[in-house]
Scaffold this active site. Structure first.
Site, mmCIF file in Angstrom:
data_model
loop_
_atom_site.group_PDB
_atom_site.id
_atom_site.type_symbol
_atom_site.label_atom_id
_atom_site.label_comp_id
_atom_site.label_asym_id
_atom_site.label_seq_id
_atom_site.Cartn_x
_atom_site.Cartn_y
_atom_site.Cartn_z
ATOM 1 C CG HIS A 1 -14.558 -10.262 2.220
ATOM 2 N ND1 HIS A 1 -14.037 -10.207 0.954
ATOM 3 C CD2 HIS A 1 -13.800 -11.156 2.896
ATOM 4 C CE1 HIS A 1 -12.994 -11.021 0.870
ATOM 5 N NE2 HIS A 1 -12.848 -11.609 2.033
ATOM 6 N NE ARG B 1 -13.287 -25.843 3.894
ATOM 7 C CZ ARG B 1 -13.708 -25.508 5.115
ATOM 8 N NH1 ARG B 1 -13.259 -24.393 5.670
ATOM 9 N NH2 ARG B 1 -14.543 -26.278 5.773
ATOM 10 N NE ARG C 1 -10.565 -29.685 1.702
ATOM 11 C CZ ARG C 1 -11.800 -29.202 1.792
ATOM 12 N NH1 ARG C 1 -12.679 -29.808 2.568
ATOM 13 N NH2 ARG C 1 -12.160 -28.118 1.133
ATOM 14 C CD GLU D 1 -14.863 -35.295 2.844
ATOM 15 O OE1 GLU D 1 -15.487 -34.271 3.116
ATOM 16 O OE2 GLU D 1 -13.815 -35.294 2.159
ATOM 17 C CG ASN E 1 -20.029 -29.369 7.805
ATOM 18 O OD1 ASN E 1 -20.512 -29.475 8.926
ATOM 19 N ND2 ASN E 1 -19.231 -28.376 7.460
ATOM 20 C CG ASP E 2 -19.149 -33.182 2.404
ATOM 21 O OD1 ASP E 2 -20.235 -32.630 2.155
ATOM 22 O OD2 ASP E 2 -18.102 -32.923 1.791
ATOM 23 N NE ARG F 1 -22.123 -30.022 3.408
ATOM 24 C CZ ARG F 1 -21.229 -29.059 3.455
ATOM 25 N NH1 ARG F 1 -21.480 -27.984 4.173
ATOM 26 N NH2 ARG F 1 -20.086 -29.179 2.808
ATOM 27 C CB CYS G 1 -11.899 -30.372 10.256
ATOM 28 S SG CYS G 1 -12.182 -31.601 8.953
#
Length: 599
Positions: free
Chosen positions: A191, A298, A334, A433, A456-457, A467, A504
């Site tokens: 934030h 998400r 998802r 993934e 990423n995964d 990671r 994504c």
């Protein structure tokens, strides 16, 4: 030179000012039984005071940075008033005869321990909000003011260096005197980062050891896009940064000029650019950056950190709201990626030695249908009016995907039998993934409406590299030949099946990797919303034919360095790579800040 994550673009040059704050000391005071009610009353009075402070910050933020940024404080106000959490604090006061500040500190520590080791950035970001609320609560309970924790008035331009920046502190910064921000903690989605961006203050976060390595008063040059920080830069470095700032400014003018244009390559390949959305407050910003729908919605925030599961109606309302914000475009929900560190407090999760290879994602949903079925029903109900789609993560077998679709069909029939308005069928895609899913890509593509690659995964599981492990950061290489060839294999499978292929993961926001993805034929990219304009600019300057040639070379390359060189060389023929490649050594240019003003 230091490196962090550039979270708010712009170049700043000014003396460093270290800001160190800590929670006030709590003495562990106990009370007598006859003081119980008064102590509980003191707790709730402190909540009222903190909510009042946050409301004022919200109003100030609304004036300075707009409604999206102000919404950050709505979330903090909700956290401060969380009945379940306050109930646990009150119970601790009554059970152990603790003072309000001692009980609050203990329960906040419990919650922080549950969140701060999270791999997911949105959970770590919530730790910063929790810290901000705890600081205000404890300051009030021990009789100090919020100003005691801050640095007071700043009279000259400085670059603030801190361990952690809270939204409350960030929004109080005077843009005329604060040229830039550096913090050891924080991510692009925290934030404080969002607020810094809204306020136009260049910022770099996640700079390990910044307070130790940047002396108070040292001249600091920071690039809020590349994340590069130079301490006491030379005249040549300042000149180079100023030159690039000028180039960057021209680029940003170009980005503004194509804001409403489609992402089409010069030779006509159409790429759909969508947004990844973690939290409700990101919905509006994704739309503002021109996202053509949501490629990855998400849903873990609906359950994480809460003491109860969300209701079907609550979920339906959220999915409808997101769908309405992107009317005419798809929103891909998802299904719960629970597990690892993401479980609601009321859910008894097993202790596992390696939770990220354990009971998570679709495995949890299939084993605990009482969690999964309400989500499926909510998605179907929201899809009655909007293009809402379902994506199933962490799939390693055809059976898992088939089981998820079977549950969806059962809930569709149940809703119809009950006369509840809902979509009968929706597009169901699979998120690839794992190497197992890659090997099954052709079979999955024959039964899926679409495929989206979580790079990423996929990189993590392919290379066996955690990671989140800083020690292994150099080995986490999405452009590793093993990953590149899997991407090619997936795209071949989806093309043969005639279904869309999306990416994504973070690769979709890396301009160099975009050359590979366009060249392989991926037609949908879903990224963090702020990355959309730059990716669009790259796509609009990069001929698909050239990208295909580069991708062919990349797939045949033996090393990640070779892949990188091929893609960079191709990109460099059409754009100035120094403007878009995070690996560039020099601080890259950006808009505004003291450097440009003074140069």
């Amino acid at each position: 030179m230091l490196r962090g994550v550039g979270v708010s673009p712009g170049v700043a040059f000014a003396p460093a000012l270290a800001v160190r704050w800590s929670f006030p000391q709590v003495d562990g005071r106990t009370i007598t039984p006859d003081q119980l009610d008064a102590e509980v009353g003191r707790l709730h009075q402190a909540v009222q005071e903190v909510v009042s402070q946050l409301s004022m910050l919200r109003n100030r933020t609304l004036e300075r940075a707009g409604p999206d940024a102000a919404g950050i404080f709505d979330a903090q106000i909700m956290m401060a008033q969380d009945a379940e959490f306050l109930g646990s604090v009150e119970a601790l006061i009554r059970k152990n005869l603790l003072s309000a500040e001692s009980a609050y500190e203990f329960k906040a520590l419990e919650l922080r321990n549950a969140w701060q080791s999270a791999r997911q950035s949105f959970l770590r970001d919530r730790v910063a909000d929790l810290n901000a609320i705890q600081l205000r609560m404890l300051l009030h309970l021990v009789g100090r003011t919020a100003d005691d924790a801050w640095l007071g008035e700043i009279r000259e331009q400085v670059v603030i260096v801190a361990h952690e920046l809270s939204p409350g502190l960030t929004v109080q910064l005077d843009r005329d005197h604060v040229a830039g921000l550096i913090s050891e903690e924080g991510t692009r989605t925290s934030h404080a980062a969002i607020l810094a961006h809204s306020l136009g203050i260049p910022a770099v976060m996640g700079v390990s050891g910044a307070l130790e390595q940047i002396a108070d008063g040292a001249n600091v040059l920071l690039d809020g896009q590349s994340g590069v920080i130079l301490i006491d830069p030379t005249a040549d470095e300042l000149e180079a940064a100023a030159l690039q700032a000028s180039r960057r400014h021209r680029l940003e003018l170009q980005l503004e000029g194509i804001a409403n244009e489609p992402a089409i390559t010069p030779d006509g390949a159409r790429i759909r650019l969508q947004g990844n959305v973690d939290l409700p407050e990101e919905v509006d910003s994704a739309a503002r950056y021109g996202a053509e729908g949501v490629g990855l919605l998400r849903t873990e925030f609906l359950v994480t950190g809460r003491t109860h599961l969300p209701t079907e109606d609550e979920q339906t309302e959220y999915y409808r709201r997101v769908g309405a914000a992107f009317a005419g475009h798809p929103v891909v929900v998802r299904s719960y990626d629970l597990g690892g560190d993401k479980f609601p407090a009321a859910f008894v999760a097993p202790h596992e030695p390696n939770p990220f290879l354990g009971w998570r994602s679709i495995r949890v949903c299939l084993d605990r249908p009482e969690i999964f079925r309400p989500q499926l029903r909510a998605i179907l109900r929201a899809a009655a009016d909007r293009d809402i789609q379902l994506m199933v993560p962490m799939v390693i077998s055809l059976d898992e995907f088939a089981a998820a679709r079977a549950l969806l069909a059962e809930e569709s029939a149940s809703l119809a039998a009950a006369g509840i308005r809902a979509a009968r069928e929706i597009p169901v895609g699979v998120m690839i993934e794992t190497p197992a899913a890659v090997m099954l890509a052709a079979d999955l593509a024959r039964t899926a409406a679409f495929v989206s690659v979580g790079t990423n995964d996929l990189t993590q599981y392919t290379l066996a590299v955690d990671r989140s492990n800083a020690r292994l950061a150099d080995r986490f290489t999405p452009l590793h030949p093993a990953v590149v060839r899997q991407l090619a294999h997936i795209r071949q499978a989806t093309a043969a099946a005639g279904i869309p292929a999306s990416v994504c993961g973070e690769m979709a926001s890396d301009p160099v990797a975009v050359v590979l993805l366009v060249g392989l034929g991926y037609d949908r990219f879903s990224t963090a919303p702020p990355a959309i304009p730059l990716v669009k600019w790259v796509v609009r300057n990069l001929p698909a034919a050239a990208a295909r040639d580069a991708a062919e070379g990349a797939v045949a390359a033996a090393t990640a360095d070779d892949v990188q060189a091929i893609l960079r060389a191709t990109l460099g023929r059409y754009v100035d790579v120094r403007l878009v490649d995070p690996s560039t050594a020099l601080p890259r240019p950006s808009v505004g800040a003291s450097l440009r003003a003074g140069s």
